[in-house]
Design a protein around this motif. Sequence first.
Motif, mmCIF file in Angstrom:
data_model
loop_
_atom_site.group_PDB
_atom_site.id
_atom_site.type_symbol
_atom_site.label_atom_id
_atom_site.label_comp_id
_atom_site.label_asym_id
_atom_site.label_seq_id
_atom_site.Cartn_x
_atom_site.Cartn_y
_atom_site.Cartn_z
ATOM 1 N N LEU A 196 0.815 -1.211 0.000
ATOM 2 C CA LEU A 196 0.000 0.000 0.000
ATOM 3 C C LEU A 196 0.853 1.267 0.000
ATOM 4 N N LYS A 197 2.093 1.153 0.498
ATOM 5 C CA LYS A 197 3.002 2.306 0.472
ATOM 6 C C LYS A 197 3.958 2.257 -0.730
ATOM 7 N N ASP A 198 3.821 1.257 -1.586
ATOM 8 C CA ASP A 198 4.681 1.126 -2.764
ATOM 9 C C ASP A 198 6.157 1.188 -2.391
ATOM 10 N N LEU A 199 6.525 0.438 -1.354
ATOM 11 C CA LEU A 199 7.915 0.429 -0.910
ATOM 12 C C LEU A 199 8.760 -0.479 -1.799
ATOM 13 N N SER A 200 10.043 -0.174 -1.881
ATOM 14 C CA SER A 200 11.004 -1.032 -2.584
ATOM 15 C C SER A 200 11.956 -1.625 -1.564
ATOM 16 N N PHE A 201 12.164 -2.944 -1.643
ATOM 17 C CA PHE A 201 13.075 -3.650 -0.741
ATOM 18 C C PHE A 201 14.322 -4.079 -1.519
ATOM 19 N N PHE A 202 15.486 -3.936 -0.880
ATOM 20 C CA PHE A 202 16.752 -4.342 -1.498
ATOM 21 C C PHE A 202 17.543 -5.193 -0.511
ATOM 22 N N GLY A 203 17.723 -6.457 -0.855
ATOM 23 C CA GLY A 203 18.657 -7.291 -0.116
ATOM 24 C C GLY A 203 20.033 -7.085 -0.708
ATOM 25 N N CYS A 204 21.034 -6.791 0.130
ATOM 26 C CA CYS A 204 22.325 -6.311 -0.380
ATOM 27 C C CYS A 204 23.484 -7.201 0.047
ATOM 28 N N THR A 205 23.854 -8.113 -0.832
ATOM 29 C CA THR A 205 25.076 -8.910 -0.661
ATOM 30 C C THR A 205 25.936 -8.787 -1.915
ATOM 31 N N PHE A 206 25.444 -9.285 -3.042
ATOM 32 C CA PHE A 206 26.150 -9.184 -4.318
ATOM 33 C C PHE A 206 26.419 -7.719 -4.642
ATOM 34 N N GLN A 207 27.630 -7.444 -5.156
ATOM 35 C CA GLN A 207 28.011 -6.073 -5.490
ATOM 36 C C GLN A 207 28.294 -5.944 -6.989
ATOM 37 N N GLU A 208 27.704 -4.929 -7.598
ATOM 38 C CA GLU A 208 28.005 -4.633 -8.994
ATOM 39 C C GLU A 208 29.473 -4.241 -9.134
ATOM 40 N N ASP A 209 30.003 -4.385 -10.352
ATOM 41 C CA ASP A 209 31.425 -4.183 -10.583
ATOM 42 C C ASP A 209 31.918 -2.792 -10.184
ATOM 43 N N GLU A 210 31.074 -1.775 -10.243
ATOM 44 C CA GLU A 210 31.540 -0.412 -9.985
ATOM 45 C C GLU A 210 31.676 -0.092 -8.493
ATOM 46 N N VAL A 211 31.073 -0.892 -7.624
ATOM 47 C CA VAL A 211 31.016 -0.527 -6.208
ATOM 48 C C VAL A 211 32.407 -0.417 -5.584
ATOM 49 N N PHE A 212 33.240 -1.439 -5.724
ATOM 50 C CA PHE A 212 34.542 -1.410 -5.059
ATOM 51 C C PHE A 212 35.505 -0.405 -5.702
ATOM 52 N N PRO A 213 35.605 -0.334 -7.022
ATOM 53 C CA PRO A 213 36.447 0.716 -7.611
ATOM 54 C C PRO A 213 36.019 2.124 -7.204
#
Length: 366
Positions: A304-321
Amino acid sequence: MTTQSQQPPRVPRTMIGVILTGHGGPEKLEYRDDLPVPTPEPDEVLIRVAAAGINNTDINTRIGWYSKGVKSGTGTGTAEGQRDDASWSGVPLQFPRIQGADCCGRILAVGSNVDPKRIGERVLVNTMLRHYVGRRPYECWTFGSECDGGFAQYAKAPAAETFKVECDWSDSEIGSIPCAFSTAENMLHRANVKAGEHVVITGASGGVGAAAIQLAKRRGAYVTAIGGKEKAKDMLAVGADQVVARDEDLILKLGKNTIDVVLDLVAGPSFPSLLDVLRQGGKYAVAGAIAGPLVELDVRTLYLKDLSFFGCTFQEDEVFPNLISYIERGEIRPHVSRVYPLKEIGLAQEHFGSKRTSGKLVLEIP
């Protein structure tokens, strides 16, 4: 004629390190001086480790907390947790294992497919490794879990995921960064945090939480940090705009439907109130469950609040650089509380578990 100074450093045959012999308490950590030095594969580098931070994941892996048989908060593995699913990937851990999700050091040798000019670089290893799973989406190995990590004098890692870092920080300061800051940056990346947004960070006095404060402020967000009242000054010192004590009524303090993004490292009983303070279309990102992995969710709040959930383990290639670039441009700073010698890893992890101090605990490798 080649002089002695131009010769590549000699690689010893054995090294000092700490091995994990099985799931359990600190007695499962064994300090050894006769471990074989790893040999890099063609696409790998060999690193002379200088420093490695202490992280929740190292302790949670040791005690078996990642098993679905454990229902309580971190640091509370039980006999029920000593299962084949007690790892990041859900695949049984291979023992003995050298843990250590963080690794700062210098490249000592390289595999046949790696440019020898990289020898001597001061580097950080990406905590979440894609090389070993063929770079498949949403799959990765954790350094120090699915492969050996930084709690030893030498470690090997994929060359493509071992990053040169140039700055005036000490090895211990650099060694405090990989796991905590990449976890935090990944949460911000996945939730696409923007300047002007109001971000709530739970567990904000811990390593990941404090990193998230800095990284959210770097993006221009307004940050409300949630943590122990006794650590309020520490959270403000690293950049929080305001602090809410973890035992205070969050809805009373912030109001319903006022927050753009929640970065949650705690979960547990406070979970419903985190969703209540999120605005319509708000975003919830999670990368930890310090207070317990099982939560009460009213699904109506979610849809009803149109929330978005993100589980965060895998990292896209740009995150660490990106993280490396923040270090080199002076946009973040280390937050080290104390440095221990590797031999005192048990004391360091006990200190970590006590939550007595803010800032990272780091192991100095002999």
